[in-house]
Write a protein that holds these residues in place. Structure first.
Motif, PDB file in Angstrom:
ATOM      1  N   PRO A  71      13.060   3.814   6.770  1.00  0.00           N
ATOM      2  CA  PRO A  71      12.009   4.409   7.602  1.00  0.00           C
ATOM      3  C   PRO A  71      11.182   5.482   6.889  1.00  0.00           C
ATOM      4  O   PRO A  71      10.148   5.880   7.396  1.00  0.00           O
ATOM      5  CB  PRO A  71      12.779   4.995   8.785  1.00  0.00           C
ATOM      6  N   PHE A  72      11.641   5.955   5.715  1.00  0.00           N
ATOM      7  CA  PHE A  72      10.889   7.009   5.027  1.00  0.00           C
ATOM      8  C   PHE A  72      10.231   6.516   3.755  1.00  0.00           C
ATOM      9  O   PHE A  72       9.662   7.307   3.004  1.00  0.00           O
ATOM     10  CB  PHE A  72      11.794   8.206   4.729  1.00  0.00           C
ATOM     11  N   CYS A  73      10.312   5.219   3.467  1.00  0.00           N
ATOM     12  CA  CYS A  73       9.638   4.678   2.283  1.00  0.00           C
ATOM     13  C   CYS A  73       8.137   4.648   2.551  1.00  0.00           C
ATOM     14  O   CYS A  73       7.687   4.076   3.542  1.00  0.00           O
ATOM     15  CB  CYS A  73      10.150   3.273   2.000  1.00  0.00           C
TER      16      CYS A  73
ATOM     17  N   THR B 274      14.164  13.959  -0.847  1.00  0.00           N
ATOM     18  CA  THR B 274      15.354  13.133  -1.102  1.00  0.00           C
ATOM     19  C   THR B 274      15.016  11.823  -1.810  1.00  0.00           C
ATOM     20  O   THR B 274      15.916  11.109  -2.253  1.00  0.00           O
ATOM     21  CB  THR B 274      16.032  12.784   0.233  1.00  0.00           C
ATOM     22  N   ILE B 275      13.730  11.503  -1.905  1.00  0.00           N
ATOM     23  CA  ILE B 275      13.335  10.222  -2.513  1.00  0.00           C
ATOM     24  C   ILE B 275      13.199  10.398  -4.024  1.00  0.00           C
ATOM     25  O   ILE B 275      12.466  11.276  -4.485  1.00  0.00           O
ATOM     26  CB  ILE B 275      12.001   9.732  -1.906  1.00  0.00           C
ATOM     27  N   ASN B 276      13.895   9.560  -4.807  1.00  0.00           N
ATOM     28  CA  ASN B 276      13.756   9.628  -6.261  1.00  0.00           C
ATOM     29  C   ASN B 276      12.871   8.481  -6.761  1.00  0.00           C
ATOM     30  O   ASN B 276      12.556   7.557  -6.010  1.00  0.00           O
ATOM     31  CB  ASN B 276      15.124   9.672  -6.943  1.00  0.00           C
ATOM     32  N   SER B 277      12.503   8.545  -8.034  1.00  0.00           N
ATOM     33  CA  SER B 277      11.493   7.594  -8.515  1.00  0.00           C
ATOM     34  C   SER B 277      12.028   6.163  -8.586  1.00  0.00           C
ATOM     35  O   SER B 277      11.266   5.211  -8.422  1.00  0.00           O
ATOM     36  CB  SER B 277      10.958   8.039  -9.867  1.00  0.00           C
ATOM     37  N   THR B 278      13.323   6.002  -8.814  1.00  0.00           N
ATOM     38  CA  THR B 278      13.893   4.639  -8.829  1.00  0.00           C
ATOM     39  C   THR B 278      13.743   4.009  -7.448  1.00  0.00           C
ATOM     40  O   THR B 278      13.375   2.842  -7.318  1.00  0.00           O
ATOM     41  CB  THR B 278      15.410   4.672  -9.153  1.00  0.00           C
ATOM     42  N   TYR B 279      14.046   4.813  -6.438  1.00  0.00           N
ATOM     43  CA  TYR B 279      13.948   4.323  -5.061  1.00  0.00           C
ATOM     44  C   TYR B 279      12.496   3.982  -4.732  1.00  0.00           C
ATOM     45  O   TYR B 279      12.199   2.930  -4.180  1.00  0.00           O
ATOM     46  CB  TYR B 279      14.502   5.390  -4.114  1.00  0.00           C
ATOM     47  N   LEU B 280      11.589   4.890  -5.129  1.00  0.00           N
ATOM     48  CA  LEU B 280      10.176   4.717  -4.798  1.00  0.00           C
ATOM     49  C   LEU B 280       9.592   3.466  -5.457  1.00  0.00           C
ATOM     50  O   LEU B 280       8.678   2.839  -4.935  1.00  0.00           O
ATOM     51  CB  LEU B 280       9.392   5.951  -5.234  1.00  0.00           C
TER      52      LEU B 280
ATOM     53  N   ILE C  63       0.850  -1.187   0.000  1.00  0.00           N
ATOM     54  CA  ILE C  63       0.000   0.000   0.000  1.00  0.00           C
ATOM     55  C   ILE C  63       0.892   1.245   0.000  1.00  0.00           C
ATOM     56  O   ILE C  63       1.817   1.359   0.802  1.00  0.00           O
ATOM     57  CB  ILE C  63      -0.971  -0.031   1.197  1.00  0.00           C
ATOM     58  N   LEU C  64       0.640   2.098  -0.971  1.00  0.00           N
ATOM     59  CA  LEU C  64       1.371   3.359  -1.043  1.00  0.00           C
ATOM     60  C   LEU C  64       0.525   4.429  -0.348  1.00  0.00           C
ATOM     61  O   LEU C  64      -0.659   4.587  -0.658  1.00  0.00           O
ATOM     62  CB  LEU C  64       1.603   3.748  -2.503  1.00  0.00           C
ATOM     63  N   VAL C  65       1.108   5.104   0.606  1.00  0.00           N
ATOM     64  CA  VAL C  65       0.382   6.116   1.371  1.00  0.00           C
ATOM     65  C   VAL C  65       0.952   7.484   1.023  1.00  0.00           C
ATOM     66  O   VAL C  65       2.150   7.712   1.159  1.00  0.00           O
ATOM     67  CB  VAL C  65       0.522   5.863   2.884  1.00  0.00           C
ATOM     68  N   LYS C  66       0.075   8.369   0.527  1.00  0.00           N
ATOM     69  CA  LYS C  66       0.524   9.734   0.229  1.00  0.00           C
ATOM     70  C   LYS C  66      -0.130  10.680   1.225  1.00  0.00           C
ATOM     71  O   LYS C  66      -1.354  10.767   1.277  1.00  0.00           O
ATOM     72  CB  LYS C  66       0.105  10.132  -1.181  1.00  0.00           C
ATOM     73  N   ASN C  67       0.689  11.342   1.983  1.00  0.00           N
ATOM     74  CA  ASN C  67       0.193  12.225   3.033  1.00  0.00           C
ATOM     75  C   ASN C  67       0.755  13.633   2.822  1.00  0.00           C
ATOM     76  O   ASN C  67       1.964  13.823   2.731  1.00  0.00           O
ATOM     77  CB  ASN C  67       0.618  11.654   4.399  1.00  0.00           C
TER      78      ASN C  67
ATOM     79  N   ARG D 148       5.171  16.844   2.372  1.00  0.00           N
ATOM     80  CA  ARG D 148       4.516  15.560   2.175  1.00  0.00           C
ATOM     81  C   ARG D 148       5.433  14.433   2.611  1.00  0.00           C
ATOM     82  O   ARG D 148       6.628  14.636   2.782  1.00  0.00           O
ATOM     83  CB  ARG D 148       4.068  15.384   0.722  1.00  0.00           C
ATOM     84  N   ASN D 149       4.845  13.247   2.773  1.00  0.00           N
ATOM     85  CA  ASN D 149       5.644  12.148   3.324  1.00  0.00           C
ATOM     86  C   ASN D 149       6.572  11.520   2.277  1.00  0.00           C
ATOM     87  O   ASN D 149       7.431  10.731   2.628  1.00  0.00           O
ATOM     88  CB  ASN D 149       4.750  11.087   3.972  1.00  0.00           C
ATOM     89  N   ILE D 150       6.380  11.846   0.990  1.00  0.00           N
ATOM     90  CA  ILE D 150       7.377  11.447  -0.005  1.00  0.00           C
ATOM     91  C   ILE D 150       8.409  12.570  -0.006  1.00  0.00           C
ATOM     92  O   ILE D 150       8.217  13.620  -0.617  1.00  0.00           O
ATOM     93  CB  ILE D 150       6.743  11.250  -1.389  1.00  0.00           C
ATOM     94  N   LEU D 151       9.489  12.344   0.732  1.00  0.00           N
ATOM     95  CA  LEU D 151      10.444  13.417   1.009  1.00  0.00           C
ATOM     96  C   LEU D 151      11.191  13.826  -0.262  1.00  0.00           C
ATOM     97  O   LEU D 151      11.303  13.048  -1.213  1.00  0.00           O
ATOM     98  CB  LEU D 151      11.434  12.938   2.074  1.00  0.00           C
TER      99      LEU D 151
END
Ligand SMILES: *[C@@H]1O[C@H](CO)[C@@H](O)[C@H](O)[C@H]1NC(C)=O
Ligand SMILES: *[C@@H]1O[C@H](CO)[C@@H](O)[C@H](O)[C@H]1NC(C)=O
Ligand SMILES: *[C@@H]1O[C@H](CO)[C@@H](O)[C@H](O)[C@H]1NC(C)=O
Ligand SMILES: *[C@@H]1O[C@H](CO)[C@@H](O)[C@H](O)[C@H]1NC(C)=O
Ligand SMILES: *[C@@H]1O[C@H](CO)[C@@H](O)[C@H](O)[C@H]1NC(C)=O
Length: 316
Positions: free
Chosen positions: A224-226, A207-213, A186-190, A202-205
């Motif tokens: 802890p931030f995924c 520093t997070i890139n699309s490959t990581y996501l 489940i992907l949660v967007k807050n 937002r909770n997708i910081l």
């Protein structure tokens, strides 16, 4: 009436406090000690610890979710069947919650007609006289016709006019029909906003890139931030067993805590996730456990028993 003496002393007297200088090491130390204690309380506790100089604001927040996963079941009643998100997430989009079906009681080929009621102490019968035509109770599946018919080879029950065959919820599939939901994600967007400070995040910081996501799964130690969570992990983190819970359903809460000190850089403002089970699972609550409903939208009259991760968000 004011007496003359009192008026006289009020008008013609003057008083002033007198300062006494005490040259004593002991008294001086006590005096400085008290001053220091007050200063330490104001600066140390009120300002630095409690941050009494800071303003606080409550947050405006939104949560949207996206579940992913497919699975295959192969049973004698249904044959090979693929279940995807559209089949097990009901309704497709809900605010702040998501419902994932984990178990199903299938009652195939129902049609209106006459059939034996499920056996219980009210519906079991020996002879026709035990059944009352037109009788219906809150637990009835239909309206009694007054006949007493065989339910199986050993017992008889009152016949009802109902959607037949009636749904048998005494026998719940175990292990759960959709047990592989454990591996769904489940992907949660807050998104949050502090109106007073015009601060949003937002909770997708950043520093997070699309490959990581695309590849990450939340883990309190390593990721802890995924914002992508495995359903099994959510239940496990709350100290519960997914397969056990999947049978009768349950309600999970995912708490996203934003405790931000905006005096520091915005990059320090990060969400913290925690999980708990909201419905009670202990032995004192064995009556009507879990969470279940009958979806009216289904082409088959089925009863799913659910796993229901509810998304709460407490933001400080
Ligand atoms: C379903 O099970 C049957 C019998 O066990 C088997 O013949 C069939 O190939 C299976 N179907 C799939 C899609 O796995
Ligand atoms: C008939 O149904 C009752 C209630 O479900 C059950 O206890 C009993 O074992 C069944 N008998 C047979 C022969 O299936
Ligand atoms: C979930 O995935 C893991 C690893 O891919 C697998 O070992 C496990 O059997 C799966 N769980 C279920 C219930 O299928
Ligand atoms: C709030 O912040 C946004 C972007 O950070 C900015 O464009 C907007 O003008 C700000 N609004 C106010 C009222 O300051
Ligand atoms: C994406 O982020 C990961 C880890 O944070 C990093 O290893 C990777 O190089 C980044 N990829 C790109 C294309 O920036």
């Amino acid at each position: 009436m004011v007496s003359c003496g009192a008026l006289h002393s009020f008008l013609f007297e003057y008083d002033t406090p007198r300062i006494v200088l005490i040259r004593s090491r002991k008294v001086g130390l006590i005096n400085r000690g008290v001053q220091l204690a007050i200063l330490a309380y104001v600066i140390g506790w009120v300002f630095l610890w409690e941050k009494g100089y800071q303003e606080t604001d409550s947050v405006v927040s939104s949560v949207i979710t996206k579940v992913k996963g497919v699975m295959l079941t192969n049973t004698t009643t249904l044959g090979a069947t693929v279940w995807d998100v559209a089949d097990y997430v009901i309704p497709p989009q809900e605010e702040n919650t998501v419902f994932v079906m984990t178990n199903v009681i299938l009652t195939l080929n129902q049609r209106q007609g006459r059939c034996p009621e499920l056996p219980d102490d009210k519906t079991e019968c020996k002879v026709k006289n035990n059944c009352v035509p037109g009788y219906v109770s809150t637990h009835s599946n239909g309206i009694q016709t007054g006949e007493c018919v065989p339910y199986n080879s050993s017992i008889k029950t009152c016949e009802v006019f109902a959607w037949c065959p009636v749904e048998d919820d005494y026998h719940i599939p175990k292990p759960a029909f959709l047990q592989e939901a454990e591996n769904f994600t489940i992907l949660v967007k807050n998104n949050i906003w502090y109106p007073k400070f015009n601060f949003s995040k937002r909770n997708i910081l950043p520093t997070i890139n699309s490959t990581y996501l695309k590849n990450c799964i939340y883990d309190s130690q390593t990721d802890p931030f995924c914002p992508i969570f495995r359903l099994g992990k959510i239940v496990e983190a709350a100290g519960q067993n997914f397969q056990e819970m999947a049978v009768e359903g349950g309600v999970m809460a995912l708490q996203i805590k934003w405790d931000c000190n905006l005096d520091r850089a915005a990059s320090h403002c990060v969400p913290k996730y925690s999980f708990r089970r909201l419905d009670n699972k202990d032995s004192a609550h064995t009556v009507s456990p879990g969470y279940n409903f009958r979806p009216w939208c289904s082409p088959l009259p089925i009863l799913p028993l659910l796993f229901h991760p509810l998304l709460c968000f407490l933001l400080a």
